[in-house]
Design a protein around this motif. Structure first.
Motif, PDB file in Angstrom:
ATOM      1  N   MET A 102       0.839  -1.198   0.000  1.00 54.27           N
ATOM      2  CA  MET A 102       0.000   0.000   0.000  1.00 54.27           C
ATOM      3  C   MET A 102       0.873   1.247   0.000  1.00 54.27           C
ATOM      4  N   THR A 103       0.381   2.335  -0.592  1.00 52.40           N
ATOM      5  CA  THR A 103       1.174   3.537  -0.717  1.00 52.40           C
ATOM      6  C   THR A 103       0.979   4.488   0.440  1.00 52.40           C
ATOM      7  N   PHE A 104       0.079   4.221   1.362  1.00 54.79           N
ATOM      8  CA  PHE A 104      -0.207   5.135   2.443  1.00 54.79           C
ATOM      9  C   PHE A 104       0.871   5.097   3.505  1.00 54.79           C
ATOM     10  N   ALA A 105       1.135   6.265   4.079  1.00 57.01           N
ATOM     11  CA  ALA A 105       2.084   6.350   5.173  1.00 57.01           C
ATOM     12  C   ALA A 105       1.490   5.738   6.422  1.00 57.01           C
ATOM     13  N   THR A 106       2.363   5.301   7.337  1.00 55.94           N
ATOM     14  CA  THR A 106       1.907   4.676   8.576  1.00 55.94           C
ATOM     15  C   THR A 106       0.958   5.564   9.362  1.00 55.94           C
ATOM     16  N   PRO A 107       1.220   6.891   9.508  1.00 51.87           N
ATOM     17  CA  PRO A 107       0.273   7.732  10.260  1.00 51.87           C
ATOM     18  C   PRO A 107      -1.133   7.677   9.710  1.00 51.87           C
ATOM     19  N   PHE A 108      -1.280   7.577   8.386  1.00 50.11           N
ATOM     20  CA  PHE A 108      -2.621   7.515   7.799  1.00 50.11           C
ATOM     21  C   PHE A 108      -3.382   6.297   8.295  1.00 50.11           C
ATOM     22  N   LEU A 109      -2.729   5.128   8.238  1.00 51.87           N
ATOM     23  CA  LEU A 109      -3.401   3.914   8.671  1.00 51.87           C
ATOM     24  C   LEU A 109      -3.702   3.946  10.154  1.00 51.87           C
ATOM     25  N   ARG A 110      -2.753   4.499  10.942  1.00 52.36           N
ATOM     26  CA  ARG A 110      -2.981   4.561  12.380  1.00 52.36           C
ATOM     27  C   ARG A 110      -4.185   5.444  12.698  1.00 52.36           C
ATOM     28  N   LEU A 111      -4.289   6.582  12.009  1.00 54.68           N
ATOM     29  CA  LEU A 111      -5.414   7.478  12.240  1.00 54.68           C
ATOM     30  C   LEU A 111      -6.731   6.820  11.865  1.00 54.68           C
ATOM     31  N   ALA A 112      -6.716   6.112  10.725  1.00 56.09           N
ATOM     32  CA  ALA A 112      -7.938   5.432  10.296  1.00 56.09           C
ATOM     33  C   ALA A 112      -8.351   4.372  11.298  1.00 56.09           C
TER      34      ALA A 112
ATOM     35  N   PRO B 247     -11.038  14.190  -8.275  1.00 49.82           N
ATOM     36  CA  PRO B 247     -10.334  14.331  -7.000  1.00 49.82           C
ATOM     37  C   PRO B 247      -9.684  15.704  -6.884  1.00 49.82           C
ATOM     38  N   ALA B 248      -9.818  16.320  -5.705  1.00 45.24           N
ATOM     39  CA  ALA B 248      -9.352  17.686  -5.518  1.00 45.24           C
ATOM     40  C   ALA B 248      -7.896  17.769  -5.085  1.00 45.24           C
ATOM     41  N   ASN B 249      -7.340  16.661  -4.573  1.00 49.75           N
ATOM     42  CA  ASN B 249      -5.978  16.713  -4.058  1.00 49.75           C
ATOM     43  C   ASN B 249      -5.390  15.301  -4.017  1.00 49.75           C
ATOM     44  N   ALA B 250      -4.145  15.213  -3.597  1.00 48.23           N
ATOM     45  CA  ALA B 250      -3.454  13.917  -3.560  1.00 48.23           C
ATOM     46  C   ALA B 250      -4.117  12.952  -2.587  1.00 48.23           C
ATOM     47  N   GLN B 251      -4.631  13.465  -1.484  1.00 50.09           N
ATOM     48  CA  GLN B 251      -5.281  12.589  -0.513  1.00 50.09           C
ATOM     49  C   GLN B 251      -6.479  11.885  -1.131  1.00 50.09           C
ATOM     50  N   GLU B 252      -7.312  12.622  -1.851  1.00 48.93           N
ATOM     51  CA  GLU B 252      -8.484  12.013  -2.474  1.00 48.93           C
ATOM     52  C   GLU B 252      -8.075  10.993  -3.537  1.00 48.93           C
ATOM     53  N   ARG B 253      -7.030  11.292  -4.270  1.00 48.33           N
ATOM     54  CA  ARG B 253      -6.557  10.322  -5.269  1.00 48.33           C
ATOM     55  C   ARG B 253      -6.044   9.046  -4.589  1.00 48.33           C
ATOM     56  N   GLN B 254      -5.380   9.188  -3.463  1.00 52.50           N
ATOM     57  CA  GLN B 254      -4.873   8.027  -2.736  1.00 52.50           C
ATOM     58  C   GLN B 254      -6.006   7.176  -2.177  1.00 52.50           C
ATOM     59  N   VAL B 255      -7.032   7.834  -1.649  1.00 58.11           N
ATOM     60  CA  VAL B 255      -8.146   7.076  -1.067  1.00 58.11           C
ATOM     61  C   VAL B 255      -8.917   6.346  -2.165  1.00 58.11           C
TER      62      VAL B 255
ATOM     63  N   GLU C  68      -9.375  10.245   7.552  1.00 59.58           N
ATOM     64  CA  GLU C  68      -8.022  10.772   7.408  1.00 59.58           C
ATOM     65  C   GLU C  68      -8.025  12.216   7.893  1.00 59.58           C
ATOM     66  N   PRO C  69      -6.907  12.694   8.460  1.00 61.11           N
ATOM     67  CA  PRO C  69      -6.851  14.099   8.875  1.00 61.11           C
ATOM     68  C   PRO C  69      -7.002  15.026   7.679  1.00 61.11           C
ATOM     69  N   ALA C  70      -7.558  16.199   7.920  1.00 68.51           N
ATOM     70  CA  ALA C  70      -7.748  17.171   6.851  1.00 68.51           C
ATOM     71  C   ALA C  70      -6.413  17.564   6.243  1.00 68.51           C
ATOM     72  N   VAL C  71      -6.426  17.903   4.967  1.00 64.58           N
ATOM     73  CA  VAL C  71      -5.214  18.366   4.301  1.00 64.58           C
ATOM     74  C   VAL C  71      -4.977  19.827   4.661  1.00 64.58           C
ATOM     75  N   ALA C  72      -3.788  20.309   4.366  1.00 63.87           N
ATOM     76  CA  ALA C  72      -3.369  21.635   4.826  1.00 63.87           C
ATOM     77  C   ALA C  72      -4.335  22.738   4.421  1.00 63.87           C
ATOM     78  N   GLU C  73      -4.790  22.695   3.177  1.00 65.99           N
ATOM     79  CA  GLU C  73      -5.665  23.780   2.714  1.00 65.99           C
ATOM     80  C   GLU C  73      -7.043  23.763   3.361  1.00 65.99           C
ATOM     81  N   GLN C  74      -7.405  22.644   3.996  1.00 66.59           N
ATOM     82  CA  GLN C  74      -8.694  22.567   4.683  1.00 66.59           C
ATOM     83  C   GLN C  74      -8.618  23.077   6.117  1.00 66.59           C
ATOM     84  N   GLY C  75      -7.436  23.128   6.687  1.00 63.03           N
ATOM     85  CA  GLY C  75      -7.298  23.529   8.083  1.00 63.03           C
ATOM     86  C   GLY C  75      -7.572  22.354   9.001  1.00 63.03           C
ATOM     87  N   ALA C  76      -8.018  22.649  10.220  1.00 61.47           N
ATOM     88  CA  ALA C  76      -8.272  21.603  11.211  1.00 61.47           C
ATOM     89  C   ALA C  76      -9.475  20.763  10.810  1.00 61.47           C
TER      90      ALA C  76
END
Length: 219
Positions: free
Chosen positions: A1-11, A123-131, A146-154
């Motif tokens: 899988m191409t996802f980083a470990t933090p992504f899977l942990r958060l999910a 898809p609007a960003n890399a995160q959406e393409r990955q999902v 997944e946590p929000a991307v930078a342009e979305q804020g918190a």
């Protein structure tokens, strides 16, 4: 899988928080797949306030998808070719309801697909393409956080898969069999040559108010 470990942990941690909440109300079918839960840490007690928002988002997307399936089923048995009016009756109400859910809750709700017909659904960003890629390769995963991307804020993003139903093929079958109104109005259409059960796309929900819940659940 191409996802980083933090992504899977958060999910996985978000899933653990939701799991306790849904067991009591019998909504396990609305949760992310057990494939993500298998390596989750021990569940924690649901967090007041924010955890309710997490649960509400999951349930809202389940209800939205049931609406989509119900409307699509009205095409079953029809012999006439779908028209622009068919799209207004079957597809447009789902998009309208998605926007309404967002306004009602202070979220942003979008329909996203890599094989899109409307360019607004790309898809609007890399995160959406990955999902999208993850859902495509792992049909057992129904939804994840997944946590929000930078342009979305918190905040958090919830993604829920959309599968192709048999009636969807009336407009999303082979390229040659597409209705005339689609060929005429969508010259850059990518939403064809789909198969029943294949990934059609996903609902993407941004919840800006639940960052505290995520931080507590992963600490």
């Amino acid at each position: 899988m191409t996802f980083a470990t933090p992504f899977l942990r958060l999910a996985r941690m978000a899933f653990s928080t939701l799991l306790l909440m849904f067991v009591g109300v019998g909504l396990l079918t609305a949760l992310p797949s057990s494939a993500l839960a298998a390596e989750a840490s021990p569940p924690r007690a649901p967090l007041p306030g924010d955890s309710a928002a997490l649960a509400k988002a999951v349930v809202a997307m389940e209800q939205l998808d049931q609406m989509r399936i119900s409307l699509a089923s009205t095409l079953e048995g029809r012999t006439e070719e779908p028209t622009i009016e068919t799209m207004k009756e079957v597809c447009k109400p789902v998009g309208i309801r998605a926007v309404a859910i967002g306004k009602e809750n202070g979220w942003q709700v979008r329909q996203v697909a890599s094989k899109y017909r409307n360019p607004d659904h790309a898809p609007a960003n890399a995160q959406e393409r990955q999902v999208i890629d993850l859902f495509s390769r792992h049909p057992e995963i129904n939804g994840l956080w997944e946590p929000a991307v930078a342009e979305q804020g918190a905040g958090l993003n919830y993604y829920r898969r959309i599968n192709v139903e048999p009636s969807c093929l009336a407009c999303h079958g082979t390229k040659a069999s597409r209705p005339a109104f689609i060929k005429d109005n969508y010259p850059d259409d990518k939403a064809f040559d789909l198969a029943v059960g294949e990934l059609r796309g996903m609902y993407a929900v941004h919840l800006p108010e639940v960052q505290a819940a995520l931080a507590a659940a992963t600490s």
